[in-house]
Write a protein that holds these residues in place. Structure first.
Motif, PDB file in Angstrom:
ATOM      1  N   GLY A 176       0.801  -1.218   0.000  1.00  0.00           N
ATOM      2  CA  GLY A 176       0.000   0.000   0.000  1.00  0.00           C
ATOM      3  C   GLY A 176       0.832   1.266   0.000  1.00  0.00           C
ATOM      4  O   GLY A 176       0.587   2.198  -0.787  1.00  0.00           O
ATOM      5  N   VAL A 177       1.831   1.315   0.859  1.00  0.00           N
ATOM      6  CA  VAL A 177       2.703   2.496   0.950  1.00  0.00           C
ATOM      7  C   VAL A 177       3.493   2.671  -0.344  1.00  0.00           C
ATOM      8  O   VAL A 177       3.631   3.783  -0.861  1.00  0.00           O
ATOM      9  N   HIS A 178       4.006   1.570  -0.888  1.00  0.00           N
ATOM     10  CA  HIS A 178       4.810   1.652  -2.111  1.00  0.00           C
ATOM     11  C   HIS A 178       3.985   2.074  -3.316  1.00  0.00           C
ATOM     12  O   HIS A 178       4.509   2.701  -4.247  1.00  0.00           O
ATOM     13  N   ALA A 179       2.701   1.744  -3.329  1.00  0.00           N
ATOM     14  CA  ALA A 179       1.848   2.171  -4.431  1.00  0.00           C
ATOM     15  C   ALA A 179       1.810   3.696  -4.517  1.00  0.00           C
ATOM     16  O   ALA A 179       1.909   4.273  -5.610  1.00  0.00           O
ATOM     17  N   ILE A 180       1.695   4.343  -3.375  1.00  0.00           N
ATOM     18  CA  ILE A 180       1.665   5.812  -3.339  1.00  0.00           C
ATOM     19  C   ILE A 180       3.064   6.381  -3.566  1.00  0.00           C
ATOM     20  O   ILE A 180       3.252   7.354  -4.302  1.00  0.00           O
ATOM     21  N   MET A 181       4.059   5.766  -2.943  1.00  0.00           N
ATOM     22  CA  MET A 181       5.432   6.264  -3.030  1.00  0.00           C
ATOM     23  C   MET A 181       5.965   6.242  -4.465  1.00  0.00           C
ATOM     24  O   MET A 181       6.522   7.239  -4.955  1.00  0.00           O
ATOM     25  N   TYR A 182       5.778   5.124  -5.162  1.00  0.00           N
ATOM     26  CA  TYR A 182       6.299   5.035  -6.526  1.00  0.00           C
ATOM     27  C   TYR A 182       5.488   5.879  -7.500  1.00  0.00           C
ATOM     28  O   TYR A 182       6.014   6.317  -8.536  1.00  0.00           O
ATOM     29  N   PHE A 183       4.224   6.121  -7.177  1.00  0.00           N
ATOM     30  CA  PHE A 183       3.441   7.063  -7.987  1.00  0.00           C
ATOM     31  C   PHE A 183       4.044   8.460  -7.881  1.00  0.00           C
ATOM     32  O   PHE A 183       4.185   9.162  -8.897  1.00  0.00           O
ATOM     33  N   TYR A 184       4.430   8.842  -6.684  1.00  0.00           N
ATOM     34  CA  TYR A 184       5.083  10.138  -6.480  1.00  0.00           C
ATOM     35  C   TYR A 184       6.420  10.186  -7.214  1.00  0.00           C
ATOM     36  O   TYR A 184       6.755  11.185  -7.853  1.00  0.00           O
ATOM     37  N   TYR A 185       7.189   9.100  -7.136  1.00  0.00           N
ATOM     38  CA  TYR A 185       8.478   9.043  -7.834  1.00  0.00           C
ATOM     39  C   TYR A 185       8.293   9.164  -9.347  1.00  0.00           C
ATOM     40  O   TYR A 185       9.116   9.772 -10.040  1.00  0.00           O
ATOM     41  N   THR A 186       7.203   8.589  -9.867  1.00  0.00           N
ATOM     42  CA  THR A 186       6.930   8.686 -11.300  1.00  0.00           C
ATOM     43  C   THR A 186       6.667  10.131 -11.695  1.00  0.00           C
ATOM     44  O   THR A 186       7.201  10.621 -12.702  1.00  0.00           O
ATOM     45  N   LEU A 187       5.848  10.819 -10.909  1.00  0.00           N
ATOM     46  CA  LEU A 187       5.559  12.227 -11.175  1.00  0.00           C
ATOM     47  C   LEU A 187       6.828  13.067 -11.087  1.00  0.00           C
ATOM     48  O   LEU A 187       7.076  13.941 -11.927  1.00  0.00           O
ATOM     49  N   LYS A 188       7.631  12.791 -10.085  1.00  0.00           N
ATOM     50  CA  LYS A 188       8.872  13.548  -9.881  1.00  0.00           C
ATOM     51  C   LYS A 188       9.844  13.328 -11.032  1.00  0.00           C
ATOM     52  O   LYS A 188      10.479  14.271 -11.512  1.00  0.00           O
TER      53      LYS A 188
END
Length: 270
Positions: A176-188
């Motif tokens: 769950g945490v990684h789903a949000i974290m890697y989404f942020y990394y993709t945007l960044k």
């Protein structure tokens, strides 16, 4: 009283496995992987040291395209893992009890959980690529990053080998945490502007994950004497040590990156 086995069977009926989730069980192979995880972690740490020294006198690579693809693929993987595992464990928690979901490993017989557990263990090796991108792009590599990556790799293989029931909750939280974290990394990586609160929110979730993980360790220590509660003293010891150190490191990261800058700005204004 509803048993964990009955609830697990009910969850299987509600969340029917897809054909690709019915593949041959890799458990016998991944149990042997426990011994292999140590040299992998050591090679990783050696790469961190050698890689940083190699890049000292060199210009960092851009790697924007590969990084976007990398982060996006891990985002999709984490979302799928979260959806499939949270559905199963959510059913267990609602229909049975917290104690049963932490103590009894009958859920691991589910094709869905078995499939995503295997991928979860293997993904910890894949995620080491995060560090390669940081080093090759000459971005700051902080202690909490490589410490977390290396220890999680070994710890997850340990939990999988010993079929630790509480490991199921560690897995679902991480997905769950990684789903949000890697989404942020993709945007960044794509240089898409994201909400300013998003990185702070992600770090807060990571800290919450560590608090829940430590709480789970305490609960299974209390319930360990009950008949059928599948856990080991080693698991309780190592999970407690790791989650406490993770909490300290992530809390310090939060303080240094989100609290201290605000204090400095406020001081300057005054």
């Amino acid at each position: 009283m509803v048993t964990a086995m009955n609830v697990s069977d009910e969850a299987d009926r509600l969340f029917q496995p897809y054909n690709f989730e019915r593949f041959q069980d890799l458990k016998p192979y991944l149990e042997e992987y426990w011994a292999t995880s140590f040299p992998i972690a050591l090679i990783y740490l050696l790469f961190v040291f050698v890689g940083q020294n190699y890049m000292k006198a060199r210009k960092g690579f851009s790697l924007q395209g590969p990084l976007i693809l990398w982060s996006f693929c891990l985002t999709v993987f984490s979302i799928l893992g979260a959806v499939r595992t949270w559905g199963h464990f959510g059913t267990m928690l609602l229909r049975a009890s917290l104690k049963q979901s932490l103590c009894f490993s009958s859920f691991s017989n589910s094709p869905v959980i078995r499939f995503w557990s295997c991928l979860f263990v293997l993904s910890k090796v894949i995620e080491l690529g995060d560090t390669a991108f940081i080093i090759l792009r000459k971005r700051p590599l902080i202690f909490v990053h490589w410490y977390h990556h290396s220890t999680v790799l070994v710890y997850t293989s340990f939990g999988y080998k010993h079929k630790v029931a509480a490991g199921g909750w560690f897995m679902t939280m991480n997905y769950g945490v990684h789903a949000i974290m890697y989404f942020y990394y993709t945007l960044k990586a794509a240089k898409v502007k994201s909400p300013r609160w998003l990185p702070m929110f992600i770090t807060s979730l990571q800290i919450l994950q560590m608090i829940i993980g430590a709480t789970v360790s305490i609960l299974i220590y209390i319930w360990r004497q009950e008949h059928g509660c599948h856990t080991t003293t080693e698991h309780i010891c190592w999970s407690s040590i790791l989650y406490i150190t993770y909490f300290i490191l992530f809390a310090n990261f939060f303080h240094q990156n989100y609290i201290m800058p605000k204090i400095k700005v406020k001081t300057k204004i005054q």
